[in-house]
Every structure is written in C-alpha cells, then in structure tokens.
Design a protein around this motif. Sequence first.
Motif, PDB file in Angstrom:
ATOM      1  N   PRO A  29       0.821  -1.210   0.000  1.00 18.62           N
ATOM      2  CA  PRO A  29       0.000   0.000   0.000  1.00 18.62           C
ATOM      3  C   PRO A  29       0.855   1.260   0.000  1.00 18.62           C
ATOM      4  O   PRO A  29       1.994   1.254   0.453  1.00 18.62           O
ATOM      5  N   ASP A  30       0.289   2.346  -0.526  1.00 18.75           N
ATOM      6  CA  ASP A  30       1.006   3.623  -0.563  1.00 18.75           C
ATOM      7  C   ASP A  30       1.522   3.984   0.817  1.00 18.75           C
ATOM      8  O   ASP A  30       0.874   3.747   1.832  1.00 18.75           O
ATOM      9  N   ASN A  31       2.711   4.523   0.868  1.00 18.31           N
ATOM     10  CA  ASN A  31       3.380   4.979   2.084  1.00 18.31           C
ATOM     11  C   ASN A  31       3.804   3.856   3.022  1.00 18.31           C
ATOM     12  O   ASN A  31       4.227   4.102   4.131  1.00 18.31           O
ATOM     13  N   ALA A  32       3.661   2.598   2.621  1.00 19.10           N
ATOM     14  CA  ALA A  32       4.101   1.492   3.466  1.00 19.10           C
ATOM     15  C   ALA A  32       5.608   1.337   3.324  1.00 19.10           C
ATOM     16  O   ALA A  32       6.147   1.465   2.229  1.00 19.10           O
ATOM     17  N   PRO A  33       6.305   1.070   4.415  1.00 21.44           N
ATOM     18  CA  PRO A  33       7.748   0.837   4.314  1.00 21.44           C
ATOM     19  C   PRO A  33       8.021  -0.350   3.396  1.00 21.44           C
ATOM     20  O   PRO A  33       7.306  -1.345   3.443  1.00 21.44           O
ATOM     21  N   GLU A  34       9.046  -0.256   2.569  1.00 20.85           N
ATOM     22  CA  GLU A  34       9.333  -1.302   1.588  1.00 20.85           C
ATOM     23  C   GLU A  34       9.578  -2.663   2.222  1.00 20.85           C
ATOM     24  O   GLU A  34       9.257  -3.687   1.648  1.00 20.85           O
ATOM     25  N   ASP A  35      10.142  -2.702   3.405  1.00 21.93           N
ATOM     26  CA  ASP A  35      10.468  -3.983   4.013  1.00 21.93           C
ATOM     27  C   ASP A  35       9.287  -4.627   4.744  1.00 21.93           C
ATOM     28  O   ASP A  35       9.418  -5.699   5.300  1.00 21.93           O
ATOM     29  N   LYS A  36       8.139  -3.995   4.757  1.00 21.23           N
ATOM     30  CA  LYS A  36       7.009  -4.525   5.515  1.00 21.23           C
ATOM     31  C   LYS A  36       5.976  -5.236   4.645  1.00 21.23           C
ATOM     32  O   LYS A  36       5.175  -5.986   5.154  1.00 21.23           O
ATOM     33  N   PHE A  37       5.942  -4.985   3.354  1.00 24.62           N
ATOM     34  CA  PHE A  37       4.929  -5.594   2.504  1.00 24.62           C
ATOM     35  C   PHE A  37       5.585  -6.144   1.250  1.00 24.62           C
ATOM     36  O   PHE A  37       6.306  -5.443   0.570  1.00 24.62           O
ATOM     37  N   ARG A  38       5.326  -7.436   0.979  1.00 24.41           N
ATOM     38  CA  ARG A  38       5.893  -8.074  -0.206  1.00 24.41           C
ATOM     39  C   ARG A  38       4.839  -8.923  -0.890  1.00 24.41           C
ATOM     40  O   ARG A  38       3.852  -9.311  -0.287  1.00 24.41           O
ATOM     41  N   PHE A  39       5.117  -9.242  -2.129  1.00 26.48           N
ATOM     42  CA  PHE A  39       4.265 -10.102  -2.946  1.00 26.48           C
ATOM     43  C   PHE A  39       5.171 -11.071  -3.673  1.00 26.48           C
ATOM     44  O   PHE A  39       6.222 -10.674  -4.177  1.00 26.48           O
ATOM     45  N   VAL A  40       4.799 -12.339  -3.692  1.00 24.08           N
ATOM     46  CA  VAL A  40       5.555 -13.334  -4.444  1.00 24.08           C
ATOM     47  C   VAL A  40       4.552 -14.297  -5.071  1.00 24.08           C
ATOM     48  O   VAL A  40       3.489 -14.560  -4.509  1.00 24.08           O
ATOM     49  N   SER A  41       4.881 -14.767  -6.254  1.00 24.64           N
ATOM     50  CA  SER A  41       3.989 -15.661  -6.985  1.00 24.64           C
ATOM     51  C   SER A  41       4.783 -16.840  -7.517  1.00 24.64           C
ATOM     52  O   SER A  41       5.922 -16.669  -7.963  1.00 24.64           O
ATOM     53  N   GLY A  42       4.200 -18.025  -7.472  1.00 24.52           N
ATOM     54  CA  GLY A  42       4.870 -19.212  -8.000  1.00 24.52           C
ATOM     55  C   GLY A  42       4.235 -20.478  -7.458  1.00 24.52           C
ATOM     56  O   GLY A  42       3.200 -20.429  -6.792  1.00 24.52           O
ATOM     57  N   ASN A  43       4.855 -21.603  -7.752  1.00 26.55           N
ATOM     58  CA  ASN A  43       4.349 -22.894  -7.284  1.00 26.55           C
ATOM     59  C   ASN A  43       4.890 -23.180  -5.887  1.00 26.55           C
ATOM     60  O   ASN A  43       6.097 -23.166  -5.684  1.00 26.55           O
ATOM     61  N   PRO A  44       4.001 -23.456  -4.919  1.00 26.66           N
ATOM     62  CA  PRO A  44       4.440 -23.680  -3.537  1.00 26.66           C
ATOM     63  C   PRO A  44       4.939 -25.102  -3.301  1.00 26.66           C
ATOM     64  O   PRO A  44       4.474 -26.046  -3.933  1.00 26.66           O
ATOM     65  N   MET A  45       5.891 -25.212  -2.401  1.00 29.31           N
ATOM     66  CA  MET A  45       6.360 -26.519  -1.911  1.00 29.31           C
ATOM     67  C   MET A  45       6.381 -26.438  -0.389  1.00 29.31           C
ATOM     68  O   MET A  45       6.603 -25.369   0.175  1.00 29.31           O
ATOM     69  N   LEU A  46       6.157 -27.566   0.258  1.00 33.78           N
ATOM     70  CA  LEU A  46       6.196 -27.620   1.714  1.00 33.78           C
ATOM     71  C   LEU A  46       7.620 -27.948   2.145  1.00 33.78           C
ATOM     72  O   LEU A  46       8.213 -28.921   1.695  1.00 33.78           O
ATOM     73  N   THR A  47       8.192 -27.113   3.022  1.00 39.05           N
ATOM     74  CA  THR A  47       9.553 -27.344   3.501  1.00 39.05           C
ATOM     75  C   THR A  47       9.524 -28.301   4.687  1.00 39.05           C
ATOM     76  O   THR A  47       8.477 -28.561   5.269  1.00 39.05           O
ATOM     77  N   ASP A  48      10.682 -28.787   5.064  1.00 38.36           N
ATOM     78  CA  ASP A  48      10.786 -29.652   6.246  1.00 38.36           C
ATOM     79  C   ASP A  48      10.394 -28.897   7.510  1.00 38.36           C
ATOM     80  O   ASP A  48       9.986 -29.494   8.490  1.00 38.36           O
ATOM     81  N   GLY A  49      10.523 -27.578   7.473  1.00 38.42           N
ATOM     82  CA  GLY A  49      10.179 -26.754   8.624  1.00 38.42           C
ATOM     83  C   GLY A  49       8.713 -26.383   8.685  1.00 38.42           C
ATOM     84  O   GLY A  49       8.319 -25.484   9.413  1.00 38.42           O
TER      85      GLY A  49
END
Length: 145
Positions: A29-49
């Motif tokens: 969103p406008d005026n949001a700090p860059e390190d607080k909001f992200r978007f990523v798209s792709g095929n998900p995998m479940l990690t061991d964690g």
Amino acid sequence: MKLWLQIAVALSLSVGGVLGAMAIFHRGPDNAPEDKFRFVSGNPMLTDGMALLVQRTTIQLSGIEMNSSPDALAASKAYLAQVGAVNCYESADGWSCSAIEGRNNLAEVLVLSGLARTTSSASKQLIEAEEFARTNGKGIWRIAR
C-alpha cells in the motif's frame, strides 16, 4: 487498481499470462515501508520446517500451524502440488496465499481439510473453518471425535 497490482498484471500479460519462474516483489500500500509488505507468486512446496517455499521465499502462513503427522504431510504436499501457482502477500498480520486458479485461500483449505490447526493469531474465518473441520471429523479431527 493499486499500482503494484497493475504492475503484476502488466508483467503477467507481457509473458503470455504466466508469471513464470521469477519472483515479483512490490512495496504494498502507498506509504508502506518497503520492508514490511511483499508479494511473491509461483508454485508452492512444503519445507521440512512446515512452511511454504515459493520462489525461494520461505512463507509461514498467518494464523495456522501445519500438522506434522506423516499422513497430514503427504496430504498437504499432494494438495500443494495440485493447486498450482499461488499469489502470496505479506502484510502486518503475516503471510497469506491464494491459488491463482480458483482463488482459494491456502490456509483456509488446509484448516478445513484438517491438515492444519489455528493459532492464537488466527482470523475469525480460520477459526470457523477449524470448527467445521472438527465438527465434521476432517483430518486430525477424525480421531478426536
């Protein structure tokens, strides 16, 4: 339409409707700090964690805790393989992912299926999904009935 969504749509259209193998990050969103909001798209995998891995980004879905039983892990991995590409957004509340096809919220589907349970930070919608799974004996709630 938000600027980041316009950019994602334009990028998607420029590569033939598929975001492909690259991660896309935005400011949020406008005026949001860059390190607080992200978007990523792709095929998900479940990690061991017990987190998702989407385009080299480790994502812990907000409001849920995955079930670590072997059967639940196998079912979760099968679901994630079937769901295809997802859009994941990070906000002040944590990460949320939805399938691009069908737009199903991954956390909600996992909780409804009894493959995950809610945490203290869960939304009302997730709490209701867990109650449905519990009442109907889904997944981890099958034995607890």
